[in-house]
Design a protein around this motif. Structure first.
Motif, PDB file in Angstrom:
ATOM      1  N   ALA A   1       0.876  -1.185   0.000  1.00  0.00           N
ATOM      2  CA  ALA A   1       0.000   0.000   0.000  1.00  0.00           C
ATOM      3  C   ALA A   1       0.904   1.222   0.000  1.00  0.00           C
ATOM      4  CB  ALA A   1      -0.907   0.006   1.228  1.00  0.00           C
ATOM      5  N   GLY A   2       0.751   2.082  -0.997  1.00  0.00           N
ATOM      6  CA  GLY A   2       1.704   3.184  -1.080  1.00  0.00           C
ATOM      7  C   GLY A   2       1.102   4.524  -1.421  1.00  0.00           C
ATOM      8  N   ILE A   3       1.747   5.550  -0.853  1.00  0.00           N
ATOM      9  CA  ILE A   3       1.509   6.925  -1.305  1.00  0.00           C
ATOM     10  C   ILE A   3       2.563   7.125  -2.379  1.00  0.00           C
ATOM     11  CG2 ILE A   3       1.645   9.357  -0.657  1.00  0.00           C
ATOM     12  CD1 ILE A   3       0.865   8.486   2.217  1.00  0.00           C
ATOM     13  N   ILE A   4       2.168   6.980  -3.637  1.00  0.00           N
ATOM     14  CA  ILE A   4       3.165   6.935  -4.707  1.00  0.00           C
ATOM     15  C   ILE A   4       2.947   8.046  -5.721  1.00  0.00           C
ATOM     16  CG2 ILE A   4       3.987   4.554  -4.576  1.00  0.00           C
ATOM     17  CD1 ILE A   4       1.688   3.632  -6.241  1.00  0.00           C
ATOM     18  N   ASN A   5       2.218   9.063  -5.312  1.00  0.00           N
ATOM     19  CA  ASN A   5       2.126  10.266  -6.139  1.00  0.00           C
ATOM     20  C   ASN A   5       2.243  11.484  -5.225  1.00  0.00           C
ATOM     21  OD1 ASN A   5       0.252  12.559  -7.393  1.00  0.00           O
ATOM     22  ND2 ASN A   5       1.289  11.441  -9.012  1.00  0.00           N
ATOM     23  N   GLY A   6       3.347  12.200  -5.395  1.00  0.00           N
ATOM     24  CA  GLY A   6       3.648  13.326  -4.510  1.00  0.00           C
ATOM     25  C   GLY A   6       2.686  14.486  -4.696  1.00  0.00           C
ATOM     26  N   THR A   7       2.273  14.707  -5.939  1.00  0.00           N
ATOM     27  CA  THR A   7       1.393  15.845  -6.229  1.00  0.00           C
ATOM     28  C   THR A   7       0.083  15.730  -5.448  1.00  0.00           C
ATOM     29  OG1 THR A   7       2.323  15.949  -8.428  1.00  0.00           O
ATOM     30  CG2 THR A   7       0.228  17.071  -8.104  1.00  0.00           C
ATOM     31  N   THR A   8      -0.542  14.565  -5.523  1.00  0.00           N
ATOM     32  CA  THR A   8      -1.823  14.397  -4.834  1.00  0.00           C
ATOM     33  C   THR A   8      -1.632  14.404  -3.323  1.00  0.00           C
ATOM     34  OG1 THR A   8      -1.551  12.060  -5.304  1.00  0.00           O
ATOM     35  CG2 THR A   8      -3.141  13.254  -6.646  1.00  0.00           C
TER      36      THR A   8
ATOM     37  N   VAL B   1       2.575  10.850   6.493  1.00  0.00           N
ATOM     38  CA  VAL B   1       3.481  11.228   5.399  1.00  0.00           C
ATOM     39  C   VAL B   1       2.823  12.400   4.681  1.00  0.00           C
ATOM     40  CG1 VAL B   1       4.422  10.454   3.192  1.00  0.00           C
ATOM     41  CG2 VAL B   1       4.464   8.937   5.192  1.00  0.00           C
ATOM     42  N   ASN B   2       3.453  13.555   4.759  1.00  0.00           N
ATOM     43  CA  ASN B   2       2.806  14.770   4.287  1.00  0.00           C
ATOM     44  C   ASN B   2       3.557  15.430   3.141  1.00  0.00           C
ATOM     45  OD1 ASN B   2       0.574  14.704   6.060  1.00  0.00           O
ATOM     46  ND2 ASN B   2       1.904  15.357   7.729  1.00  0.00           N
ATOM     47  N   GLY B   3       2.939  16.454   2.570  1.00  0.00           N
ATOM     48  CA  GLY B   3       3.561  17.188   1.472  1.00  0.00           C
ATOM     49  C   GLY B   3       3.761  16.270   0.273  1.00  0.00           C
ATOM     50  N   ALA B   4       4.844  16.529  -0.466  1.00  0.00           N
ATOM     51  CA  ALA B   4       5.058  15.770  -1.708  1.00  0.00           C
ATOM     52  C   ALA B   4       5.810  14.464  -1.467  1.00  0.00           C
ATOM     53  CB  ALA B   4       5.808  16.644  -2.697  1.00  0.00           C
ATOM     54  N   MET B   5       5.995  14.085  -0.204  1.00  0.00           N
ATOM     55  CA  MET B   5       6.773  12.870   0.067  1.00  0.00           C
ATOM     56  C   MET B   5       5.985  11.607  -0.308  1.00  0.00           C
ATOM     57  SD  MET B   5       9.513  14.172   1.031  1.00  0.00           S
ATOM     58  CE  MET B   5      10.597  12.985   1.820  1.00  0.00           C
ATOM     59  N   ASN B   6       6.728  10.540  -0.557  1.00  0.00           N
ATOM     60  CA  ASN B   6       6.134   9.229  -0.876  1.00  0.00           C
ATOM     61  C   ASN B   6       6.441   8.256   0.253  1.00  0.00           C
ATOM     62  OD1 ASN B   6       6.410   8.650  -4.508  1.00  0.00           O
ATOM     63  ND2 ASN B   6       5.584  10.379  -3.394  1.00  0.00           N
TER      64      ASN B   6
ATOM     65  N   TYR C   1       8.745   2.191   3.793  1.00  0.00           N
ATOM     66  CA  TYR C   1       9.826   2.880   3.068  1.00  0.00           C
ATOM     67  C   TYR C   1       9.355   4.301   2.785  1.00  0.00           C
ATOM     68  CZ  TYR C   1      10.747  -2.017   2.647  1.00  0.00           C
ATOM     69  OH  TYR C   1      10.935  -3.324   2.960  1.00  0.00           O
ATOM     70  N   TYR C   2      10.201   5.268   3.078  1.00  0.00           N
ATOM     71  CA  TYR C   2       9.773   6.670   3.012  1.00  0.00           C
ATOM     72  C   TYR C   2      10.845   7.510   2.333  1.00  0.00           C
ATOM     73  CZ  TYR C   2       9.062  11.404   4.924  1.00  0.00           C
ATOM     74  OH  TYR C   2       8.893  12.751   5.073  1.00  0.00           O
ATOM     75  N   GLY C   3      10.468   8.492   1.558  1.00  0.00           N
ATOM     76  CA  GLY C   3      11.450   9.403   0.980  1.00  0.00           C
ATOM     77  C   GLY C   3      10.852  10.243  -0.125  1.00  0.00           C
ATOM     78  N   ALA C   4      11.751  10.937  -0.840  1.00  0.00           N
ATOM     79  CA  ALA C   4      11.307  11.826  -1.906  1.00  0.00           C
ATOM     80  C   ALA C   4      10.939  10.998  -3.132  1.00  0.00           C
ATOM     81  CB  ALA C   4      12.419  12.817  -2.247  1.00  0.00           C
ATOM     82  N   GLY C   5       9.719  11.219  -3.621  1.00  0.00           N
ATOM     83  CA  GLY C   5       9.231  10.417  -4.742  1.00  0.00           C
ATOM     84  C   GLY C   5       9.470  11.052  -6.095  1.00  0.00           C
ATOM     85  N   ALA C   6      10.048  12.231  -6.097  1.00  0.00           N
ATOM     86  CA  ALA C   6      10.303  12.917  -7.367  1.00  0.00           C
ATOM     87  C   ALA C   6      11.446  13.898  -7.128  1.00  0.00           C
ATOM     88  CB  ALA C   6       9.052  13.652  -7.823  1.00  0.00           C
TER      89      ALA C   6
END
Ligand code: HSE
Length: 431
Positions: free
Chosen positions: A155-162, A277-282, A296-301
């Motif tokens: 399960a992932g937050i894999i779009n930073g924009t949204t 996990v907030n802002g543009a992070m993934n 796993y956490y970090g900058a997605g773009a």
């Protein structure tokens, strides 16, 4: 020292990052690989811009075809994006026996199956760590670090924009439109922001994650996709009152008879790390059957985070790391069915606007009882605008989607119901 010559297709944000990273970390990379990994040619439409970045010692051309057939080049790094020109160039490069590194999630999600087969036939590596979650080494974690496990779900937050938009809506009370234009001015959104807000970018990435997690083909056309455009401020607030945050999640879940693949706004308990996990992070949660849930956490773009993933692939190639492209042996890819969204199993948040009259709540809860779906929490609010109406919010325990849809249909047919019922899926993400 061994030499590995790179041909770079496209020197936009990520391409510029790759150039900078290889230059800045030259000694570190040589110490790790005993190889001089060198960009020897760049293909870019905007020649002047490319020359400004790389200087005069590196060949710059607008003829990308020349690079993919250049005998002096060992590896092509494709950073053009899209599924037209990029696809032709990747195919030509592979046919010319060049290894390829790409960040192109759309290309892999749509055409990965044929590209992997072609790479196998030509005995070259097609590497794509940068295609999912930018700088987070999530594909390597699944293929290598978790290789001893059966993956149960991802399960992932894999779009930073949204994620940025949802964060702004929750923290600042902004509307969707305000937050989107802010995301665009900060440069987070894809060239076509509909890919972000409609969930397509996340679905591309989920396709790749699922293929590597379960050893299945790339199944983009079977992913259920729902974006964040319809989300209202009110639902974000009600979810919060009930102890949940709403995130756009990509979910891939193995069940006995098949796999669920879905991208949609999801309520997550606020106490989960991933809910914060907030802002543009993934961030990506992966549940292995032996290790349990891992996060796993970090900058997605962004230029350098994505370049970090591209260069890790170049380093793998220089070391001739022979992990199968999928992580699974090519002969063992499983054509297990993908469930339709009607058969998905999830918790649900329903918001129902009703006339405030006796018996309405009882009638609604009876519908749940009749379908043997248990209610987990409930909230009733008098909306500011209409004192004679009420918003009823219900959180259900796990249920099959088509049963929830039948309940929604019955609720919408009740005389006391006003408008449509809002449905948002809910995942506990605990086991
Ligand atoms: N537009 C993407 C995002 C960036 O917002 O996450 C890289 O895939």
């Amino acid at each position: 020292m061994k030499r590995m010559n790179i041909g770079l297709l496209g020197i936009g944000t990520v391409g510029g990052g790759v150039f900078e990273l290889l230059k800045s970390n030259l000694n570190e990379i040589q110490r790790k690989t005993l190889t001089d990994i060198k960009i020897v040619a760049v293909a870019e439409k905007d020649i002047a811009r490319a020359k400004e970045i790389v200087g005069s010692s590196i060949e710059v051309t607008d003829d990308a075809l020349k690079l993919v057939s250049d005998k002096n080049i060992d590896v092509i790094v494709e950073l053009i994006g899209g599924t037209t020109i990029a696809k032709d160039l990747v195919i030509k490069a592979i046919e010319n026996k060049k290894h390829v590194v790409t960040a192109n999630k759309a290309l892999l999600a749509n055409f990965g199956n044929e590209l992997f087969a072609l790479a196998k036939k030509n005995n070259v590596i097609l590497a794509f760590e940068a295609s999912v979650a930018g700088g987070i080494p999530i594909l390597k974690s699944i293929k290598e670090g978790l290789a001893g496990n059966k993956i149960e779900w991802v399960a992932g937050i894999i779009n930073g924009t949204t994620n940025f938009i949802l964060t702004q809506m929750r923290e600042k009370g902004e509307t969707f439109a305000q937050a989107l234009s802010e995301a665009q001015s900060l440069g987070y959104a894809e060239a076509d922001p509909t890919f972000d807000i409609e969930g397509i970018d996340a679905a591309h990435k989920l396709t790749i994650l699922a293929a590597l997690s379960f050893g299945i083909p790339m199944s983009f056309k079977d992913v259920y996709v729902e974006g964040i455009k319809a989300l209202e401020q009110k639902d974000i607030q009600y979810a919060e009152e009930l102890g949940y945050r709403i995130k756009l999640l990509g979910i891939a879940k193995k069940r006995d008879q098949g796999i669920e693949l879905r991208v949609h706004p999801t309520l997550i308990p606020e106490k989960r790390l991933i809910a914060n996990v907030n802002g543009a992070m993934n961030a990506v949660l992966v549940k292995g059957n032996m290790v349990g849930p891992t996060l796993y956490y970090g900058a997605g773009a962004g230029a350098l985070p994505t370049a970090s993933a591209v260069v890790a692939d170049l380093i793998d190639i220089s070391r001739s790391t022979n992990v199968p492209l999928h992580g699974f042996d090519e002969t063992k890819i499983d054509n297990i069915p993908i469930y339709s969204i009607d058969d998905a199993i999830s918790g649900y948040y329903l918001r129902i606007r009703v006339s405030d009259k006796p018996g309405v709540l009882a009638e609604i809860t009876k519908l749940f009882g009749d379908k043997k779906i248990s209610i987990d929490a409930m909230l009733q609010k008098e909306p500011k605008e209409h004192k004679t109406e009420a918003d009823i919010v219900i959180l259900s325990h796990l249920a099959v989607e088509k049963n929830i849809n039948a309940i929604i249909h019955s609720i919408e047919s009740m005389p006391a119901t006003i408008g449509k019922v809002i449905k948002i899926r809910l995942e506990e993400l605990s086991k």
